[in-house]
Design an enzyme around this catalytic site. Sequence first.
Site: not given
Length: 308
Positions: A141, A162, A180, A247
């Site tokens: 998916h 998405k 999908d 970071r």
Amino acid sequence: MEIRGKLFVSQVVRKFNLNVVANSDYIDREISTTGITRVGFELAGEILFKEIWNIVYFGSKESNYFNKFSETIISKKLGKILDLNPPLIIFGKNFKHAGILLKLAERYKIPIVEVKYSFYELNFTINSYISQKLSHQSLVHGTLLSVFGIGVILMGESGVGKSELAIELVKKGHIFVGDDAILVNRIGGNLYGRAEDSTKDFIEIRGLGIMNFSRSFGIERMIESTKIEIVIELIKPAKHEKIKFERFGREIQHKEFLETKIAHYYIPVIEGRSISDIIETAITDYKLKTSGYNSAEEFILQINKKGI
């Protein structure tokens, strides 16, 4: 969900426009094993299996071998191969005993194809196609695109955005593959993705519904498949605290995806941020790092030089 692909002779014939010279009514036979085989052991009388499940090829090597024998013996040897019931037999331009093969083929339901390619050319074309079709596939998916030429699959919870993000990226000039339901093949340590047939060419936009992609944005903005190099996981605000974000970004993060190690980025979805810009930046960073340049390393080096 993992599924096993199926392939029939008819698909190979249509894909490569092959010339079926015998038994064209039987091209609905299934090919169940990858590889195009040259039956050296079997021709020499060493029958290793009761049946052959992949394509058999006859070319110049087999022709040279048969030159030692009479037509009667050649016929017997070819008959033993046909008795093993391969799904398809291909012979090349340098196979000089095609007449005997075609005469024998009348008694069998095995389609025979004549090609102008060499065995090595077949391996690069037809066999690559067969390997892709018969490889283990997983239904994933997500939304698949090619961004700056790099295959990227966007993943995340339903409703994270998405599909909408895919539209933004396409409007910036990137290429859509599928939405999908994405079929992912693992071939030789690499992952390749394409849209599952039932959802191919469609995209679901929350609030608008289902749209035909090629009609809405143009067929030139689509490709059928792409190698997947990066997984980008979109994270909703509620999940941000549970993720440990890098970071400095000194190294490309990886994760096991369908038993393959692949580059992986978490991208927080925060109101006011241009997520499509961030994804483009992530792909640029990935391309720079894989080509040998690391922005974070250069930054840290400069900080250390200045003694900060």
